[in-house]
Enzyme design. Structure first.
Site, PDB file in Angstrom:
ATOM      1  N   HIS A  34       0.808  -1.218   0.000  1.00  0.00           N
ATOM      2  CA  HIS A  34       0.000   0.000   0.000  1.00  0.00           C
ATOM      3  C   HIS A  34       0.846   1.276   0.000  1.00  0.00           C
ATOM      4  O   HIS A  34       1.591   1.538   0.948  1.00  0.00           O
ATOM      5  CB  HIS A  34      -0.934  -0.033   1.229  1.00  0.00           C
ATOM      6  CG  HIS A  34      -1.730   1.210   1.385  1.00  0.00           C
ATOM      7  ND1 HIS A  34      -1.754   1.941   2.539  1.00  0.00           N
ATOM      8  CD2 HIS A  34      -2.515   1.877   0.509  1.00  0.00           C
ATOM      9  CE1 HIS A  34      -2.528   2.991   2.379  1.00  0.00           C
ATOM     10  NE2 HIS A  34      -2.993   2.983   1.157  1.00  0.00           N
ATOM     11  N   GLU A  72       3.240   0.341   3.024  1.00  0.00           N
ATOM     12  CA  GLU A  72       2.853  -0.701   3.976  1.00  0.00           C
ATOM     13  C   GLU A  72       2.713  -2.043   3.242  1.00  0.00           C
ATOM     14  O   GLU A  72       1.952  -2.133   2.278  1.00  0.00           O
ATOM     15  CB  GLU A  72       1.518  -0.335   4.636  1.00  0.00           C
ATOM     16  CG  GLU A  72       1.616   0.923   5.498  1.00  0.00           C
ATOM     17  CD  GLU A  72       0.264   1.454   5.965  1.00  0.00           C
ATOM     18  OE1 GLU A  72       0.185   1.922   7.101  1.00  0.00           O
ATOM     19  OE2 GLU A  72      -0.712   1.411   5.176  1.00  0.00           O
TER      20      GLU A  72
HETATM   21  N1  3HC Z   1       1.967  14.365  -7.519  1.00  0.00           N
HETATM   22  C1  3HC Z   1       3.304  14.179  -7.526  1.00  0.00           C
HETATM   23  N2  3HC Z   1       4.163  15.012  -6.944  1.00  0.00           N
HETATM   24  C2  3HC Z   1       3.649  16.081  -6.323  1.00  0.00           C
HETATM   25  C3  3HC Z   1       2.275  16.341  -6.269  1.00  0.00           C
HETATM   26  C4  3HC Z   1       1.409  15.421  -6.898  1.00  0.00           C
HETATM   27  N3  3HC Z   1       0.085  15.573  -6.882  1.00  0.00           N
HETATM   28  N4  3HC Z   1       2.064  17.492  -5.578  1.00  0.00           N
HETATM   29  C5  3HC Z   1       3.274  17.934  -5.215  1.00  0.00           C
HETATM   30  N5  3HC Z   1       4.217  17.103  -5.662  1.00  0.00           N
HETATM   31  C6  3HC Z   1       5.658  17.197  -5.455  1.00  0.00           C
HETATM   32  C7  3HC Z   1       6.248  18.429  -6.078  1.00  0.00           C
HETATM   33  O1  3HC Z   1       6.586  18.209  -7.434  1.00  0.00           O
HETATM   34  C8  3HC Z   1       7.482  18.613  -5.225  1.00  0.00           C
HETATM   35  O2  3HC Z   1       8.460  17.678  -5.624  1.00  0.00           O
HETATM   36  P1  3HC Z   1      10.032  17.987  -5.398  1.00  0.00           P
HETATM   37  O3  3HC Z   1      10.228  18.166  -3.920  1.00  0.00           O
HETATM   38  O4  3HC Z   1      10.717  16.764  -5.933  1.00  0.00           O
HETATM   39  O5  3HC Z   1      10.299  19.206  -6.161  1.00  0.00           O
HETATM   40  C9  3HC Z   1       7.024  18.188  -3.828  1.00  0.00           C
HETATM   41  O6  3HC Z   1       5.879  17.350  -4.063  1.00  0.00           O
HETATM   42  C10 3HC Z   1       6.626  19.340  -2.972  1.00  0.00           C
HETATM   43  O7  3HC Z   1       5.607  20.034  -3.665  1.00  0.00           O
HETATM   44  P2  3HC Z   1       5.226  21.553  -3.446  1.00  0.00           P
HETATM   45  O8  3HC Z   1       6.448  22.276  -2.957  1.00  0.00           O
HETATM   46  O9  3HC Z   1       4.553  22.044  -4.661  1.00  0.00           O
HETATM   47  O10 3HC Z   1       4.082  21.520  -2.366  1.00  0.00           O
HETATM   48  P3  3HC Z   1       4.085  21.062  -0.869  1.00  0.00           P
HETATM   49  O11 3HC Z   1       5.357  21.361  -0.189  1.00  0.00           O
HETATM   50  O12 3HC Z   1       2.796  21.562  -0.312  1.00  0.00           O
HETATM   51  O13 3HC Z   1       3.994  19.463  -0.933  1.00  0.00           O
HETATM   52  C11 3HC Z   1       2.660  17.515  -0.788  1.00  0.00           C
HETATM   53  C12 3HC Z   1       2.921  18.814  -1.524  1.00  0.00           C
HETATM   54  C13 3HC Z   1       3.863  16.600  -0.941  1.00  0.00           C
HETATM   55  C14 3HC Z   1       1.448  16.867  -1.388  1.00  0.00           C
HETATM   56  C15 3HC Z   1       2.473  17.865   0.731  1.00  0.00           C
HETATM   57  O14 3HC Z   1       1.436  18.773   0.840  1.00  0.00           O
HETATM   58  C16 3HC Z   1       2.168  16.667   1.575  1.00  0.00           C
HETATM   59  O15 3HC Z   1       3.058  15.931   1.980  1.00  0.00           O
HETATM   60  N6  3HC Z   1       0.885  16.476   1.891  1.00  0.00           N
HETATM   61  C17 3HC Z   1       0.417  15.366   2.704  1.00  0.00           C
HETATM   62  C18 3HC Z   1       0.243  14.170   1.843  1.00  0.00           C
HETATM   63  C19 3HC Z   1      -0.308  13.002   2.611  1.00  0.00           C
HETATM   64  O16 3HC Z   1      -0.647  13.066   3.777  1.00  0.00           O
HETATM   65  N7  3HC Z   1      -0.430  11.877   1.913  1.00  0.00           N
HETATM   66  C20 3HC Z   1      -0.998  10.688   2.481  1.00  0.00           C
HETATM   67  C21 3HC Z   1      -2.401  10.635   2.071  1.00  0.00           C
HETATM   68  S1  3HC Z   1      -3.230   9.179   2.619  1.00  0.00           S
HETATM   69  C22 3HC Z   1      -3.040   8.114   1.343  1.00  0.00           C
HETATM   70  O17 3HC Z   1      -2.408   8.351   0.367  1.00  0.00           O
HETATM   71  C23 3HC Z   1      -3.703   6.809   1.561  1.00  0.00           C
HETATM   72  C24 3HC Z   1      -4.215   6.130   0.327  1.00  0.00           C
HETATM   73  O18 3HC Z   1      -4.819   4.939   0.744  1.00  0.00           O
HETATM   74  C25 3HC Z   1      -5.169   6.946  -0.524  1.00  0.00           C
END
Ligand code: 3HC
Length: 288
Positions: free
Chosen positions: A143, A155
């Site tokens: 996962h 995971e």
């Molecule tokens: N897809 C791919 N890469 C992305 C992206 C996306 N949708 N959005 C942002 N990124 C990348 C950027 O390209 C950048 O990459 P780099 O560091 O290599 O240059 C990096 O993420 C940081 O992006 P930004 O500076 O534009 O923006 P943020 O600092 O706000 O980071 C984020 C964006 C990484 C999404 C951050 O907000 C984050 O970590 N959010 C929490 C995500 C989270 O909790 N995920 C778990 C969700 S639960 C889940 O997935 C469970 C499943 O079962 C569905």
């Protein structure tokens, strides 16, 4: 079972599947990304190219590395072509048990006997799928988290049917694609990270539905008081309100527990097709 994984297949080219395929190709594996929809494959390719261009522009990856990764990544509609020589399958299709069961049975018929078949699902444990195959010992959950290109944890979940060897191979694959594995020795719906996250999201929705604070304010509380990278509503938009709806629906059907039902605001958004970033509107609006 083979000692090392050379080729993997990801089935389902949505946000999760496409990025799982990309990280695997970047790590040097030959990858097949399969989807029944040509259009979805095309969208996946465009989206991945966009992400890779940004990383090249930031100097995080070279054009050569990206071109080589894309040359290892094959976008195909034929399931047979995608799995006939593969070592490891990761299914990332819609969160519906019946669809996954049908797919697992087809993959079992078409893939070599050594191939491990894993699901990326966080809700549907692999024991709900393993019995349609003739290799339940080679079935498990692997996962990933959204966005897969960024989030490090994966995971690996062992069901009662999963062999030690399969779990170990899955853990090694996760390391091979430069992610950090944790191994869960028993199945539990939601696994570790999402069970914790679910509690945060439930509380955020409770606060919103009871008019305590707005979407923006609740998100601010999480980002500015708790230092979360984004708030729970921005996160729901990122992971997909449709995904959240389907997960809660499954949990409710499994347990009969009313508190697991999708909350009113989630049902409303789901019914209106407001799934978050992927549709341009969720709790927030997006202009791409
Ligand atoms: N897809 C791919 N890469 C992305 C992206 C996306 N949708 N959005 C942002 N990124 C990348 C950027 O390209 C950048 O990459 P780099 O560091 O290599 O240059 C990096 O993420 C940081 O992006 P930004 O500076 O534009 O923006 P943020 O600092 O706000 O980071 C984020 C964006 C990484 C999404 C951050 O907000 C984050 O970590 N959010 C929490 C995500 C989270 O909790 N995920 C778990 C969700 S639960 C889940 O997935 C469970 C499943 O079962 C569905």
């Amino acid at each position: 079972m083979k000692n090392s994984i050379n080729q993997i297949t990801v089935i389902g080219s949505g946000v999760m599947g496409s990025q799982i395929a990309m990280v695997s190709a970047l790590a040097g594996l030959k990858v097949y990304l399969q989807d029944i929809s040509e259009e979805s494959l095309k969208k996946a390719e465009e989206s991945l190219s966009g992400h890779m261009k940004k990383r090249i522009a930031k100097g995080k990856l070279s054009s050569k590395e990206v071109n080589e990764a894309f040359s290892r990544l094959h976008f195909v509609t034929s399931l047979e072509e995608a799995v006939k020589e593969t070592d490891f399958v990761i299914e990332a299709i819609v969160e519906k048990v019946d669809a996954k069961r049908q797919l697992f049975s087809e993959v079992d018929r078409l893939a070599p006997s050594h191939t491990i078949i894993a699901t990326n699902s966080s809700t549907i444990v692999s024991s709900k799928l393993a019995d349609v195959t003739n290799r339940p010992d080679k079935v498990c959950n692997v996962h990933f988290f959204n966005p897969v290109l960024v989030m490090e944890l994966v995971e690996v979940v062992k069901g009662p049917h999963t062999s030690e060897e399969t779990a170990n191979t899955a853990v090694e694959l996760v390391k091979q694609i430069k992610k950090t594995p944790i191994l869960l020795n028993k199945e539990i719906s939601g696994f570790v990270a999402n069970r914790i996250l679910g509690k945060i999201i439930d509380e955020a929705i409770y606060l919103l539905e009871n008019d305590i604070a707005t979407v923006e304010e609740i998100d601010l509380a999480c980002t500015k008081a708790l230092n979360h990278p984004i708030g729970p509503f921005a996160l729901l938009d990122l992971t997909g309100i449709d995904v959240n709806f389907n997960i809660r629906q499954i949990l409710y059907e499994e347990t009969g527990d009313e508190s697991q039902k999708p909350q009113n605001i989630i049902v409303e958004k789901y019914t209106n097709g407001e799934y978050g970033r992927k549709t341009g509107k969720g709790f927030y609006s997006y202009n791409f």
